[in-house]
Design a protein around this motif. Structure first.
Motif: not given
Length: 235
Positions: A21-34
């Protein structure tokens, strides 16, 4: 970046099956998806991407989601600021690995998307909460989420749940290096109705089944439904 793993043994060798599946880090104050177009404002390095000008467009890689935080010590850019490397999420596939050395012996490549590109009741790469054509194409596609392996006699079959487009893929994996597609079941999904978002699979062998037949239980996250499928062997 597998979201689920299953193990089975053939000929004294233990194999691992991964739903990539794969998954991005999406946390309060940080999101690596662009998106690529935003991540590479100076464009792509033509020495690495020969058709760089076309690829940066939305019709190329422009809408693909990638990480804005590559591995430590890597910038992913040349001296002119052009992108030389892109790291996306998920392989849109399932893989089989030799557990003794973690060497990959099989990967389904783009076959899951090839198999789902002309479904009659759902648009290609639609998500589980809409029926929008290509909604998931820039982000992990059908999203292989769950996997179980079942044995019938001396044959082994992998069942892979596709979280976004829905349904369950079935492959025979008795010979792990030559896994072969058997069938695909998309449940009751019809556009934005029916079973949507398979999140977990459980296999019930015939000896433990209430009706004496092997069963596959599919838990659907978005529709909040549970579907029990009877497996009818054709051999």
């Amino acid at each position: 970046m597998p979201d689920a793993m299953a193990a089975y043994s053939v000929g004294g060798r233990t194999l691992l099956v991964t739903a990539n599946e794969g998954d991005a880090r999406d946390w309060p104050g940080f999101n690596e998806e662009v998106r690529v177009r935003a991540h590479c404002p100076q464009g792509l390095d033509p020495a690495v991407f020969p058709n760089a000008a076309a690829l940066i467009m939305d019709s190329g890689l422009g809408r693909l989601l990638v990480t804005n935080t590559p591995n430590a010590g890597q910038t992913g850019r040349n001296a002119a600021g052009q992108c030389t490397e892109l790291f996306s999420f998920g392989a849109r596939s399932f893989s089989i690995w030799d557990a003794s050395n973690l060497q990959q012996v099989y990967d389904s490549g783009d076959e899951l998307e090839q198999r789902t590109r002309a479904l009659p009741k759902v648009a290609f790469n639609a998500s589980h909460n809409n029926n929008t054509l290509d909604a998931r194409s820039p982000s992990k596609g059908p999203e292989p989420e769950a996997v179980v392996v079942a044995q019938f006699g001396n044959r082994h079959f992998a069942f892979i749940g596709l979280e976004r487009v829905g349904g369950v893929m079935v492959y025979e994996v008795t010979n792990p290096a030559e896994a072969r597609f058997v069938t695909y079941f998309n449940g009751t999904r019809n556009g934005v109705t029916g079973d949507r978002g398979p999140e977990g699979l459980t296999f019930i062998p015939a000896v433990q089944s209430p009706n004496g037949r092997p069963l596959l239980v599919v838990a659907n996250e978005i529709s909040g439904t549970t579907r029990i499928l009877q497996i009818n062997l054709g051999f």
